[in-house]
Write a protein that holds these residues in place. Sequence first.
Motif, PDB file in Angstrom:
ATOM      1  N   GLU A 174       4.709   2.353  -4.917  1.00 47.26           N
ATOM      2  CA  GLU A 174       3.277   2.632  -4.897  1.00 47.26           C
ATOM      3  C   GLU A 174       2.541   1.302  -4.863  1.00 47.26           C
ATOM      4  O   GLU A 174       2.865   0.390  -5.610  1.00 47.26           O
TER       5      GLU A 174
ATOM      6  N   GLU B 159      -1.191  -0.745  -5.093  1.00 42.89           N
ATOM      7  CA  GLU B 159      -2.559  -0.643  -5.579  1.00 42.89           C
ATOM      8  C   GLU B 159      -3.288  -1.946  -5.280  1.00 42.89           C
ATOM      9  O   GLU B 159      -2.720  -3.033  -5.425  1.00 42.89           O
TER      10      GLU B 159
ATOM     11  N   SER C 233      -6.556  -3.953  -6.642  1.00 44.71           N
ATOM     12  CA  SER C 233      -7.526  -3.937  -7.736  1.00 44.71           C
ATOM     13  C   SER C 233      -8.942  -3.913  -7.186  1.00 44.71           C
ATOM     14  O   SER C 233      -9.274  -4.620  -6.227  1.00 44.71           O
TER      15      SER C 233
ATOM     16  N   TRP D  17      -2.309   0.905   2.034  1.00 48.34           N
ATOM     17  CA  TRP D  17      -3.270   0.360   1.097  1.00 48.34           C
ATOM     18  C   TRP D  17      -4.600   0.099   1.784  1.00 48.34           C
ATOM     19  O   TRP D  17      -4.678   0.046   3.005  1.00 48.34           O
TER      20      TRP D  17
END
Length: 212
Positions: free
Chosen positions: A101, A103, A105, A121
């Motif tokens: 996964e 991510e 920020s 993403w």
Amino acid sequence: MRFKFDRFVIDGGRRIMWRGDEEIHVAPKTLDFLLSLLAQAPNAVSKSELMAALWPDTHIAEATLTGVVADAREALGDDGRAPRLIRTVHRFGYSFTGQVEREVSLNTGEPVLGWLIAETWRLPLRSGETILGREGDGVVPLPSPSVSRQHAALTLEGTAARLRDLGSKNGTFVDEMRVEGPTALRDGARLRFGTLHVIYRLAERSSSTETL
């Protein structure tokens, strides 16, 4: 960019690795190796590309990379003979086979004006200049070993966007035209940083389902 897999989390920007709530200390090159594999997972990464990313402008023996791979497997509790996470691609390189996964920020202090959108993403863009690259103070990391330390700068002023290259080794491209100076971006422009492909979208027109 943060990567989550198995019981681990690696924060590429802060260069920290956790197993559950425990911080795991690994050598810088070991972390670079893992980030290189995670950025391109599940695709295989060649040994030559890995060595170029980990030791730029330095000739090293392949055995040095093998040692880094062994350190990475030890940190992850992975077995090279029956790998769960790092697979050896015979006579080519390595790939990360675990479920990852990704991510990015988000800083909610200012409104998002645009996005860089990849397959797995989305990177938010805010007013002013954003430095894109591999690492460094003030640099927003892009997940590819083909990206230079400080690769390109993207400036947003309202709905107007400009992209300029920062002397990158592998080039910056807009719709497959190499960026030689400040270049205006249209909504939906296809950008390439080295071998990393993304799409630029205005925030008001972007879609969470957009793919490359």
